[in-house]
Every structure is written in C-alpha cells, then in structure tokens.
Design a protein around this motif. Structure first.
Motif, short mmCIF file in Angstrom:
data_model
loop_
_atom_site.label_atom_id
_atom_site.label_comp_id
_atom_site.label_asym_id
_atom_site.label_seq_id
_atom_site.Cartn_x
_atom_site.Cartn_y
_atom_site.Cartn_z
N PRO A 23 0.80 -1.23 0.00
CA PRO A 23 0.00 0.00 0.00
C PRO A 23 0.84 1.28 0.00
CG PRO A 23 0.05 -0.93 2.20
CD PRO A 23 0.81 -1.88 1.30
N CYS A 24 0.27 2.30 -0.63
CA CYS A 24 0.88 3.63 -0.59
C CYS A 24 0.08 4.49 0.38
CB CYS A 24 0.90 4.25 -1.99
SG CYS A 24 -0.70 4.70 -2.64
N SER A 25 0.42 5.75 0.50
CA SER A 25 -0.26 6.62 1.45
C SER A 25 -1.72 6.89 1.08
CB SER A 25 0.49 7.95 1.57
OG SER A 25 0.56 8.57 0.31
N ALA A 26 -2.09 6.68 -0.18
CA ALA A 26 -3.47 6.92 -0.62
C ALA A 26 -4.33 5.66 -0.57
CB ALA A 26 -3.46 7.48 -2.03
N TYR A 27 -3.79 4.55 -0.07
CA TYR A 27 -4.52 3.29 -0.03
C TYR A 27 -5.82 3.44 0.75
CZ TYR A 27 -5.55 -1.63 0.69
OH TYR A 27 -6.16 -2.87 0.71
N GLY A 28 -6.90 2.93 0.17
CA GLY A 28 -8.20 2.97 0.83
C GLY A 28 -9.02 4.21 0.52
N GLN A 29 -8.43 5.18 -0.14
CA GLN A 29 -9.17 6.40 -0.47
C GLN A 29 -10.02 6.17 -1.72
OE1 GLN A 29 -6.51 9.72 -0.75
NE2 GLN A 29 -5.72 9.44 1.32
N ARG A 30 -11.06 6.91 -1.81
CA ARG A 30 -12.00 6.80 -2.93
C ARG A 30 -11.29 7.09 -4.27
NH1 ARG A 30 -17.69 9.64 -2.46
NH2 ARG A 30 -18.74 8.54 -4.13
#
Length: 75
Positions: A23-30
C-alpha cells in the motif's frame, strides 16, 4: 500508487503465487486503484505440463520463448 505482485506460470498463465498489496499513502481512499504487476515463473503448472495437454510439445521438444530467436543465438 499501490501495487499487487502476482506470479504466474509462463506458458499456461495459471496462478503460482499472489502477494499481498504493497500500500501507498493513498490506499483505501476513494478512486484509488491497485496496479497488478505480473512476474512469469517456471514453465507450466502441474496440470498443464502433463503429456497429452494442449501445452505439451507436439514433436517432443518445447518451443522456445522467442526471446533469443529474434536476435539469433543466445549466449
């Protein structure tokens, strides 16, 4: 960008192993996607490497990948 590494057999493309998502820092974002990276391993899985299947050699020899055929002989 998140990556998922998937290992597949080079001839039949059957799944060899699927790694967890990196995962990167934006993982899970819309709207965020995961990019799949494929690494080819081995030749064929046990199901497709048995004699008499469509991926077995017709004349007793396996075809090459074409990698060396394009440039001449491999060393």
């Amino acid at each position: 960008m998140c990556y998922k590494l998937v290992e597949r057999y080079s001839v039949c493309r059957c799944l060899y192993f699927q790694h967890s998502i990196d995962p990167c820092s934006a993982y899970g974002q819309r709207g965020h996607s995961v990019q799949e990276k494929t690494v080819l391993v081995g030749y064929a899985c046990t199901q497709h490497s048995a004699r008499g299947t469509s991926t077995s050699p017709q004349d007793g020899r396996w075809p090459d990948s074409g990698y060396c055929s394009l440039k001449g002989s491999c060393r």
